[in-house]
Structure formats: C-alpha cells, structure tokens
Motif scaffolding. Sequence first.
Motif, mmCIF file in Angstrom:
data_model
loop_
_atom_site.group_PDB
_atom_site.id
_atom_site.type_symbol
_atom_site.label_atom_id
_atom_site.label_comp_id
_atom_site.label_asym_id
_atom_site.label_seq_id
_atom_site.Cartn_x
_atom_site.Cartn_y
_atom_site.Cartn_z
ATOM 1 N N VAL A 23 0.455 -50.843 -6.398
ATOM 2 C CA VAL A 23 1.231 -49.880 -7.191
ATOM 3 C C VAL A 23 1.529 -50.441 -8.577
ATOM 4 O O VAL A 23 1.449 -49.728 -9.587
ATOM 5 C CB VAL A 23 2.536 -49.512 -6.457
ATOM 6 C CG1 VAL A 23 3.437 -48.660 -7.358
ATOM 7 C CG2 VAL A 23 2.226 -48.770 -5.169
ATOM 8 N N LEU A 24 1.864 -51.728 -8.642
ATOM 9 C CA LEU A 24 2.161 -52.355 -9.923
ATOM 10 C C LEU A 24 0.938 -52.326 -10.839
ATOM 11 O O LEU A 24 1.036 -51.986 -12.030
ATOM 12 C CB LEU A 24 2.630 -53.790 -9.706
ATOM 13 C CG LEU A 24 3.087 -54.557 -10.954
ATOM 14 C CD1 LEU A 24 4.282 -53.872 -11.594
ATOM 15 C CD2 LEU A 24 3.423 -56.008 -10.598
ATOM 16 N N CYS A 27 0.332 -48.807 -12.016
ATOM 17 C CA CYS A 27 1.281 -48.408 -13.055
ATOM 18 C C CYS A 27 0.867 -48.956 -14.415
ATOM 19 O O CYS A 27 0.949 -48.247 -15.429
ATOM 20 C CB CYS A 27 2.689 -48.888 -12.696
ATOM 21 S SG CYS A 27 3.518 -47.895 -11.439
ATOM 22 N N LEU A 30 -2.128 -46.860 -15.578
ATOM 23 C CA LEU A 30 -1.703 -45.531 -16.012
ATOM 24 C C LEU A 30 -0.916 -45.595 -17.320
ATOM 25 O O LEU A 30 -1.041 -44.715 -18.177
ATOM 26 C CB LEU A 30 -0.843 -44.873 -14.924
ATOM 27 C CG LEU A 30 -1.572 -44.438 -13.654
ATOM 28 C CD1 LEU A 30 -0.581 -43.909 -12.632
ATOM 29 C CD2 LEU A 30 -2.625 -43.382 -13.970
ATOM 30 N N LEU A 31 -0.125 -46.657 -17.462
ATOM 31 C CA LEU A 31 0.645 -46.818 -18.695
ATOM 32 C C LEU A 31 -0.284 -46.986 -19.893
ATOM 33 O O LEU A 31 -0.088 -46.362 -20.943
ATOM 34 C CB LEU A 31 1.566 -48.027 -18.556
ATOM 35 C CG LEU A 31 2.826 -48.072 -19.426
ATOM 36 C CD1 LEU A 31 3.723 -46.888 -19.122
ATOM 37 C CD2 LEU A 31 3.579 -49.371 -19.189
ATOM 38 N N SER A 277 10.669 -39.672 -11.251
ATOM 39 C CA SER A 277 10.161 -41.049 -11.231
ATOM 40 C C SER A 277 10.674 -41.814 -10.024
ATOM 41 O O SER A 277 9.924 -42.549 -9.370
ATOM 42 C CB SER A 277 10.562 -41.769 -12.523
ATOM 43 O OG SER A 277 11.973 -41.807 -12.654
ATOM 44 N N ILE A 281 8.397 -43.377 -6.591
ATOM 45 C CA ILE A 281 8.424 -44.770 -6.146
ATOM 46 C C ILE A 281 8.977 -44.892 -4.737
ATOM 47 O O ILE A 281 8.455 -45.657 -3.913
ATOM 48 C CB ILE A 281 9.255 -45.622 -7.131
ATOM 49 C CG1 ILE A 281 8.515 -45.728 -8.459
ATOM 50 C CG2 ILE A 281 9.526 -47.010 -6.577
ATOM 51 C CD1 ILE A 281 7.144 -46.373 -8.370
ATOM 52 N N MET A 295 10.579 -50.361 -10.950
ATOM 53 C CA MET A 295 9.374 -49.537 -10.938
ATOM 54 C C MET A 295 9.649 -48.125 -11.446
ATOM 55 O O MET A 295 8.746 -47.457 -11.953
ATOM 56 C CB MET A 295 8.788 -49.488 -9.520
ATOM 57 C CG MET A 295 8.264 -50.831 -9.022
ATOM 58 S SD MET A 295 7.031 -51.558 -10.121
ATOM 59 C CE MET A 295 5.702 -50.377 -9.966
ATOM 60 N N SER A 296 10.898 -47.661 -11.314
ATOM 61 C CA SER A 296 11.236 -46.352 -11.879
ATOM 62 C C SER A 296 11.115 -46.360 -13.400
ATOM 63 O O SER A 296 10.880 -45.316 -14.014
ATOM 64 C CB SER A 296 12.668 -45.963 -11.476
ATOM 65 O OG SER A 296 12.754 -45.710 -10.091
ATOM 66 N N PHE A 298 8.717 -47.882 -15.016
ATOM 67 C CA PHE A 298 7.289 -47.641 -15.262
ATOM 68 C C PHE A 298 6.946 -46.166 -15.062
ATOM 69 O O PHE A 298 6.317 -45.542 -15.930
ATOM 70 C CB PHE A 298 6.435 -48.496 -14.326
ATOM 71 C CG PHE A 298 6.336 -49.934 -14.726
ATOM 72 C CD1 PHE A 298 5.471 -50.347 -15.723
ATOM 73 C CD2 PHE A 298 7.128 -50.882 -14.099
ATOM 74 C CE1 PHE A 298 5.387 -51.680 -16.094
ATOM 75 C CE2 PHE A 298 7.052 -52.225 -14.460
ATOM 76 C CZ PHE A 298 6.188 -52.617 -15.462
ATOM 77 N N THR A 299 7.356 -45.612 -13.913
ATOM 78 C CA THR A 299 6.982 -44.221 -13.631
ATOM 79 C C THR A 299 7.669 -43.254 -14.591
ATOM 80 O O THR A 299 7.081 -42.245 -14.987
ATOM 81 C CB THR A 299 7.327 -43.855 -12.175
ATOM 82 O OG1 THR A 299 8.697 -44.196 -11.909
ATOM 83 C CG2 THR A 299 6.435 -44.613 -11.211
ATOM 84 N N ILE A 302 5.698 -43.318 -17.800
ATOM 85 C CA ILE A 302 4.413 -42.624 -17.619
ATOM 86 C C ILE A 302 4.617 -41.106 -17.623
ATOM 87 O O ILE A 302 3.907 -40.360 -18.312
ATOM 88 C CB ILE A 302 3.740 -43.084 -16.309
ATOM 89 C CG1 ILE A 302 3.288 -44.538 -16.432
ATOM 90 C CG2 ILE A 302 2.552 -42.183 -15.963
ATOM 91 C CD1 ILE A 302 2.878 -45.161 -15.111
#
Length: 346
Positions: A23-24, A27, A30-31, A277, A281, A295-296, A298-299, A302
């Motif tokens: 997932v990392l 992310c 996608l970023l 977001s 996650i 991680m929120s 990152f999402t 995005i």
Amino acid sequence: MNNLVETKGKELNRYIPKHFTKVLVLCFVLLAFCIVLSLALGSRLVGFNELIDGLFHLEVDTYDANVVRQRITRTIFSLFCGAALGVSGALMQAVTRNPIADPSILGVNTGASLFVVCGIAFFNITTANQYIWFALAGAVITAIFVFGIGSMGRGGATPLKLVLAGAATSAALSSLVVAIMIPRSYVMDQFRFWQVGSVGSSSWSNISTFIPFLVIGITIGIVSAAALNALALGDEVATGLGVRTGVLRLIAAFAGVLLCGATTALAGPIGFIGLLSTHVIRLILGSDQRYIIPMSAFTGAIILTISDVCGRLLGSPGELEVGVVTAFIGAPILIILAMKAKVRAI
C-alpha cells in the motif's frame, strides 16, 4: 539468543498490517502520477517535453513551460491541503469513535466560514494571514460547541448525537453566513468563490503560511496514534492502560481542528476528503491508528489532487472548483456509510 530475537521479531511483525508495504509503494506511485497529471492537464494540455522543460530547464521560456511552472504552486498546495484534511478526518473519527466523522459533517468547516465572513464584513480582512486566524477561531469554537451539545443527556457523546449536533450547528451557521452576506454585496463578491472550496488561488505565500500548521497538526496526530488505539477500546480500558483520556481527546481534537481550520482559511471549506481518505485506508489496513493517521495524509493528498485535475478537465476551458467535485463524489459515499451504520445499529 537468535531464537529469542526471531521470536521478538515475529511478535512485532504481528502489529504490521499484512499489505502495508504494498500500500505504501502504491501510494507513492499514485502520488507521483497525480503530480504529473496536475502539472500537465488543465485548460491547456502540456506535452511531455514541455513538462520536462518547465521543471528542469529553467532557461526555456516558452508559454507551455511557464504554464507548468505556474501549476507547481497549485499542485503543492493541493497535496498539502489533502494531507491536512485526511489526517484531520482520521483524528476526528478516532476522538469521537465515529466512522463517519469529518470536519464538514461535524460543522467545523462552517464555523470557520462564519468567522471568515465576519472578518471580511466587520474587520475588513483581506490577506491569508488574517483569514487563517479567524478560521481557526471559528473552527475551535464550533468544535467545542458541537462536542458540548453532543455530550448532553444520557450516554454522553455518542457517534449519532455528535453527527446530529454537527448537522444542526452547520445548518444554523450557514444561515448566519447568508444573513451577513446578503445586505453586503462586497462581502458576497469576496466570499462567493472562497466558499466553494478551491486550490486555484494558491501562492508561495499561502504555502509558507500553511506549512507550520500542517507540520504541527500531523506531528501531534502521529504521536497520539498509539494512545488513540487504546481509546478505541473504551475510556475505562484506556484509563486502565495509563491513558489520560480527557487530555488525549483535547490534544488530538486540537490537532484535527488546527489542520481543518488552516486548510479552510486558505482553500475554502472542502468537504469529504477526511471521510474518504480514512475509510480507504481503514478498509485495506485495518483500524490501527499508527497506520491510519499517516497513510490518510497520502490518500487525502491523492484524492484532492486528482479531484482538482478532474475539475479542471470537466470545466474546461474554465474550471470546476474542487469543493464541488469532492462533494459530488463524497455525498453518495456518506449516504452508503450512514445506511450501513444504521443497519449495524439495528
């Protein structure tokens, strides 16, 4: 000794979500993809060569290269705002133990908007530095008010009571915003574009003003994550584990309101990013706040950046403000989440 180390390592690995590394990496990919899209797409499409010239060949002074350079601030600002709203949503959900809590749903955005309108109408504020302090004051006061109303009565601050208090407060404050604006046309002209929510008016000055609030809020959130995990087990269990629940709620809520208020001041009231977001996650990695909160960020970055790109494309040759795009996406998802929550409660 080696067996002991291996055993300890296995015990630690149990607390790492199974798909966290994947997932990392996803992310980050996608970023990077969102950054490229944000720099290349809009009312004017920019080719790959012009994109490279705009980023790395400063001596090139073509129109397309300058367009890319102008979009850099907008892209960075949308990433920062999305990260702030993502972490703010995660913190508010953790503090209230409410899976559909979000700055826009709890009325915090509207409180910040009201204070900005009052600042424009009665104190003639015009700059980002002035907006941000009025918005923070409104966000803090509204959050305290909503939590106080939601805590009244039997059972204390239940998730349902907090959402109802937030919805009622938001409706009342929205009426006050309209009441202040209608007799003052100059306030309406200054406020109408801001209230939709947009990252199009970004500047390096706005970014430099925003960075301290972003760093402080996210740092507090990450440091509080382990204690918020204990809070999810209930106040009595958390207290037994040595967590000062009242202080924790106050600090974590302050960080969430700080992030939300600062973003609202500079970009307007953008809704649903914190909700979307965090749920993405949580669906993938589970409910451990040590992973949900960072991680929120990152999402959130995005989702907001890709929403901004979609707004530019859908509104071409003009643009559709990002607040409209996120509301269009987020409202149906909120309805679905609320229906599922109702079914589980029954």
